[in-house]
Design an enzyme around this catalytic site. Structure first.
Site, PDB file in Angstrom:
ATOM      1  N   ASP A  15       0.795  -1.225   0.000  1.00  0.00           N
ATOM      2  CA  ASP A  15       0.000   0.000   0.000  1.00  0.00           C
ATOM      3  C   ASP A  15       0.831   1.279   0.000  1.00  0.00           C
ATOM      4  O   ASP A  15       0.385   2.320   0.466  1.00  0.00           O
ATOM      5  CB  ASP A  15      -0.900  -0.012   1.242  1.00  0.00           C
ATOM      6  N   GLU A  24      -1.041  -8.772  -1.624  1.00  0.00           N
ATOM      7  CA  GLU A  24      -1.621  -8.247  -0.365  1.00  0.00           C
ATOM      8  C   GLU A  24      -2.756  -7.268  -0.694  1.00  0.00           C
ATOM      9  O   GLU A  24      -2.794  -6.125  -0.229  1.00  0.00           O
ATOM     10  CB  GLU A  24      -0.571  -7.596   0.535  1.00  0.00           C
ATOM     11  N   GLU A  63      -1.704   5.213   3.181  1.00  0.00           N
ATOM     12  CA  GLU A  63      -1.722   3.832   2.691  1.00  0.00           C
ATOM     13  C   GLU A  63      -3.123   3.338   2.307  1.00  0.00           C
ATOM     14  O   GLU A  63      -3.278   2.574   1.354  1.00  0.00           O
ATOM     15  CB  GLU A  63      -1.116   2.882   3.733  1.00  0.00           C
ATOM     16  N   HIS A  82       6.238   3.843  13.777  1.00  0.00           N
ATOM     17  CA  HIS A  82       6.703   4.748  12.725  1.00  0.00           C
ATOM     18  C   HIS A  82       5.587   5.396  11.915  1.00  0.00           C
ATOM     19  O   HIS A  82       5.853   6.176  11.002  1.00  0.00           O
ATOM     20  CB  HIS A  82       7.626   3.999  11.755  1.00  0.00           C
ATOM     21  N   ARG A 103       3.034   7.475   9.947  1.00  0.00           N
ATOM     22  CA  ARG A 103       2.980   8.904   9.644  1.00  0.00           C
ATOM     23  C   ARG A 103       1.867   9.610  10.415  1.00  0.00           C
ATOM     24  O   ARG A 103       2.050  10.709  10.924  1.00  0.00           O
ATOM     25  CB  ARG A 103       2.723   9.043   8.139  1.00  0.00           C
ATOM     26  N   HIS A 157      13.053   3.618  13.848  1.00  0.00           N
ATOM     27  CA  HIS A 157      12.916   3.911  12.414  1.00  0.00           C
ATOM     28  C   HIS A 157      13.754   5.144  12.075  1.00  0.00           C
ATOM     29  O   HIS A 157      13.833   6.085  12.873  1.00  0.00           O
ATOM     30  CB  HIS A 157      11.430   4.172  12.135  1.00  0.00           C
TER      31      HIS A 157
END
Ligand code: UDP
Length: 385
Positions: A98, A120, A134, A206, A208, A239
């Site tokens: 994604d 996926e 995503e 991590h 966003r 990350h």
């Protein structure tokens, strides 16, 4: 017999991990010429994971820029992927998941009338904003895909609900579990000494949409929960995103019992999941992998597109409220957490083989694979002898 020319596009660490078994399975059939394109959307982590799996790129777009804006990234990706397509006649393009790389791959394939195989496929939350970007990426890529490799029956149901024809969906399991089972058979070694540790908390964060105050709140809750718990240790491979690093340094650096480490290679990270007593994560891949090892998983997100772990009682969606997280983590650290080997609801280790078989069936034996065009008609786009 003419080989099937496949382009595998890979942009980030999880894509490398989840596409490596697919590339391997395609090549093992002897029926595919697989061309690997790295976009370098997340350069450092992509290359680390790729080298863990011996994935070698035939081309690398190297699109990553500091603090890259999504629109600029998308247009660089679209141009770059299209220029690779211009140089070779591909029969099929594969991309996993994604990311913006996946969306740009689907768009570039569509414009060039090349069938796009979405690995996926069908994961959904109820909100197009979460996770950002995503959820939108996968919905848009799905709208352009010719074949959807759904990891679970839930993902299949999502696609059917959106009107994707049943004969364009194959339920395969998640290819990440193929990689995971392979890795766990190789007795991976822990990257940090933990013999004196009673309670190992493995953290990955991590997303966003959590950056800023929510992330700082979650880190504060972890700090609060472990302070004063004897022989507890938090290990967080941080990350490289500078916003994540800044928050980690500000809230957790120097806290007793907290070990901030660099992103780990895949095998040491698998060893950490095997050894962990609790896993705190907002990662998609970790939500899928961790159930194999039986430690309770706290998912620090408001929504998840991976409900199977929650439904099976293996994971708990705790959101980003610091009070709730501190309480739940505190309870898990205080109780003796019994480990049981569980059946992983995300896959059985054979997803990539199913994808290879399905592509051979679609591209190698049927007269043509069609691309659906927006007016609902279909256009035959290729025939592989
Ligand atoms: N992972 C890794 N090293 C680490 C942390 C994670 O190899 O230090 C692996 C993990 O096993 C999983 C994948 O990276 O397969 C998850 O990547 P990430 O959390 O970056 O992305 P997401 O899955 O959320 O898209």
């Amino acid at each position: 017999m003419k080989k099937i020319n496949a382009l595998a596009v890979i942009g980030t660490r999880p894509e490398a991990i989840k596409m490596a078994p697919v590339v391997r399975a395609l090549r093992a059939t002897g029926r595919f010429d697989v061309h690997i394109l790295f976009t370098g959307q997340h350069k450092g982590l992509l290359h680390q994971a790729a080298s863990d799996f011996g994935l070698v790129a035939d081309a690398d777009l190297d699109v990553m820029r500091p603090d890259q804006a999504l629109a600029a990234l998308t247009s660089r990706l679209l141009d770059g992927i299209d220029s690779v397509m211009a140089g070779r006649a591909f029969d099929v393009v594969l991309a996993q998941g994604d990311t913006t790389t996946v969306l740009a791959s689907a768009m570039a394939s569509f414009y060039r009338r090349i069938p796009f195989a979405h690995v996926e496929a069908g994961l959904r939350t109820e909100s197009i904003d979460s996770p950002f970007p995503e959820e939108a990426n996968r919905r848009l890529a799905g709208a352009l895909a010719s074949i959807h490799y759904a990891p679970t029956r839930g993902a299949l149901a999502n696609l059917l609900r959106e009107g994707v024809p049943a004969d364009r969906i194959v339920v395969t399991g998640n290819t990440g579990i193929d990689a995971l089972l392979d890795a766990s058979r190789r007795s991976p070694e822990l990257p940090v000494p933990v013999s004196s540790v009673d309670r190992l908390v493995l953290v990955t964060l991590h997303r966003r949409e959590s950056l800023g105050a929510p992330l700082r709140g979650v880190l504060g809750a972890i700090r609060e929960a472990i302070v004063g718990v004897p022989r507890a240790r938090v290990v967080w491979p941080v990350h490289p995103n500078p916003h994540v690093r800044e928050a980690a340094a500000e809230v957790l650096s120097g806290v007793a019992g907290v070990e901030l480490v660099e992103p780990q290679g895949y095998l040491p990270f698998v060893a950490l999941m095997q050894r962990a007593d609790v896993i705190v994560t907002d990662s998609g891949g970790v939500q899928e992998e961790a159930p194999t090892f039986g430690a309770p998983i706290l998912v620090v997100r408001e929504t998840t597109e991976r409900p199977e772990g929650v439904d099976a009682g293996l994971a708990e969606l705790v959101g980003t409220d610091p009070v709730r997280i501190a309480r739940r983590l505190g309870t898990l650290l205080a109780t003796s957490v019994r480990r049981t080997q569980t059946v992983n609801p995300y896959g059985d280790g054979r997803a990539s083989i199913r994808i290879a078989d399905s592509l051979i069936q679609l591209l190698g034996t049927r007269p043509a694979l069609h691309v659906t065009v927006p007016n609902g008609n279909t256009t035959p786009v290729l025939k592989v002898a």
